[in-house]
Design an enzyme around this catalytic site. Structure first.
Site, PDB file in Angstrom:
ATOM      1  CE  LYS A   1      -2.068  -1.257   3.834  1.00 26.66           C
ATOM      2  NZ  LYS A   1      -1.438  -2.562   4.079  1.00 26.66           N
TER       3      LYS A   1
ATOM      4  NE  ARG B   1      -4.993  -1.498   9.570  1.00 25.77           N
ATOM      5  CZ  ARG B   1      -3.902  -0.990   9.003  1.00 25.77           C
ATOM      6  NH1 ARG B   1      -3.881   0.232   8.542  1.00 25.77           N
ATOM      7  NH2 ARG B   1      -2.832  -1.723   8.907  1.00 25.77           N
TER       8      ARG B   1
ATOM      9  NE  ARG C   1       7.566  -2.610   6.260  1.00 23.60           N
ATOM     10  CZ  ARG C   1       6.250  -2.547   6.398  1.00 23.60           C
ATOM     11  NH1 ARG C   1       5.525  -1.911   5.520  1.00 23.60           N
ATOM     12  NH2 ARG C   1       5.666  -3.134   7.411  1.00 23.60           N
TER      13      ARG C   1
ATOM     14  NE  ARG D   1       5.971  -0.651  10.105  1.00 24.37           N
ATOM     15  CZ  ARG D   1       4.853  -0.603   9.377  1.00 24.37           C
ATOM     16  NH1 ARG D   1       4.831   0.103   8.262  1.00 24.37           N
ATOM     17  NH2 ARG D   1       3.773  -1.244   9.750  1.00 24.37           N
TER      18      ARG D   1
ATOM     19  NE  ARG E   1       1.676  -5.148  10.870  1.00 28.14           N
ATOM     20  CZ  ARG E   1       2.754  -4.911  10.131  1.00 28.14           C
ATOM     21  NH1 ARG E   1       3.930  -5.410  10.487  1.00 28.14           N
ATOM     22  NH2 ARG E   1       2.662  -4.170   9.059  1.00 28.14           N
TER      23      ARG E   1
END
Ligand code: AP5
Length: 217
Positions: free
Chosen positions: A13, A87, A126, A159, A170
Site C-alpha cells: 500500500k 480498517r 522491509r 519496523r 497483524r
C-alpha cells in the site's frame, strides 16, 4: 481524486501510494505513518497507540477517526489517498459521515490482494527511512547505497512490528476485521481488485490502467 487503498500488511500500500501521489498529486494519508509520527513526537495519541501497534492489534476506532478526519482537512483540490484507513466497518461509517458533512465522496477503493505466505518475506526484508518514511526492501527495492535512504541519506531502520510473531497477529487482525471493509463498500463504490503479488512496477501499471478504465484522475 479521493481513493481508499486497502490490503493486508505488506501488500504494498505505502509503496504504491508514493507512485499514485507522483502521478495524480493527491495527498497521501497513511494512518500507520501518522501514528508512527505521533509516537516519535511522544504525543498523548502516540502513547495511547503504542501497545496496540506493537502487538499487531488495531488502535481504537474513536482515536483513529478523529486523527484521520483531521488530516483529511489538509487535502486541497488534488484530493487524498487514504492508506490503511478505514480498517473497520465502524471507521468506514464514520468516514462516510465526515465526508457527507464536507460535501465530498470517495471515488473508489483499491483492494490489493496478496497471499499470507508472501507477506512474511516482504515484512522481514522491509527497511524504512525514519525521516521521510521512504520504503525499501533488501531484495525487491534496494536503495542506491546499502541501508541508506536515497532521498535524505538517513540510515534505514526495520519496523518493530515487522517481527514474525507481530506480523502473524497483524494478518489475523486483517482477516478478522479489515477484510470486511471491502464488503461494506461493495455495491456502494467501485471496488477495484489488484493482484499485488506481481512485481512492484507491474502492480503500478495494473493500478494506473484500472483507474484510467473507471476514468479516475
Ligand atoms: P500500517 O503502517 O498501516 O501497516 P500495514 O497496513 O500492516 O501495512 P504495512 O505498512 O506493513 O504494509 P504496506 O502494505 O504499506 O506495504 P509496503 O508498501 O510497506 O499500520 C501499522 C499499525 O498501525 C497497525 O498494525 C495498527 O496497529 C495501527 N493502525 C494503522 N491504521 C489503523 C487504523 N485505520 N485503525 C486502527 N489501527 C491502525 O511494502 C512492504 C515491503 O514489501 C516493502 O519492503 C516493499 O519494498 C516490498 N514490496 C512492496 N510491493 C512489493 C511487490 N509488489 N513485490 C515485492 N516486494 C514488494
Amino acid at each position: 481524486m479521493r481513493l481508499i487503498l486497502l490490503g493486508p500488511p505488506g501488500a504494498g500500500k505505502g509503496t504504491q501510494c508514493k507512485r499514485l501521489v507522483e502521478k495524480y498529486g493527491a495527498l497521501h494519508l497513511s494512518s500507520g505513518d501518522i501514528l508512527r509520527a505521533e509516537r516519535a513526537a511522544e504525543t498523548e495519541l502516540g502513547k495511547k497507540a503504542q501497545g496496540y501497534m506493537d502487538s499487531g492489534g488495531l488502535v481504537p476506532d474513536d482515536l483513529i477517526v478523529a486523527m484521520m478526519v483531521g488530516a483529511m482537512k489538509k487535502a486541497g483540490k488534488g484530493g487524498f489517498i487514504l492508506d490503511g484507513f478505514p480498517r473497520t466497518v465502524v471507521q468506514a461509517r464514520e468516514l462516510d459521515k465526515a465526508l457527507d458533512k464536507a460535501g465530498e465522496k470517495i471515488d473508489a477503493l483499491l483492494n490489493l490482494q496478496i497471499d499470507d505466505a508472501v507477506v512474511a518475506s516482504r515484512m522481514t526484508g522491509r527497511r524504512s527511512c525514519p525521516k521521510c518514511g521512504g520504503v525499501y526492501h533488501v531484495e525487491n527495492l534496494k536503495p542506491k547505497v546499502e541501508n541508506v535512504c536515497d532521498r535524505d541519506q538517513m540510515a534505514l531502520v526495520q519496523r518493530k512490528d515487522d517481527q514474525p510473531e507481530v506480523v502473524a497477529n497483524r494478518l489475523k487482525t486483517y482477516h478478522e476485521q479489515t477484510a470486511h471493509v471491502v464488503g461494506y463498500y461493495n455495491g456502494k463504490k467501485p471496488v477495484i481488485e489488484i493482484d499485488a503479488g506481481m512485481e512492484i512496477d507491474d502492480v503500478t501499471k495494473a493500478i494506473f490502467a484500472k483507474l484510467d478504465a473507471v476514468k479516475i484522475k
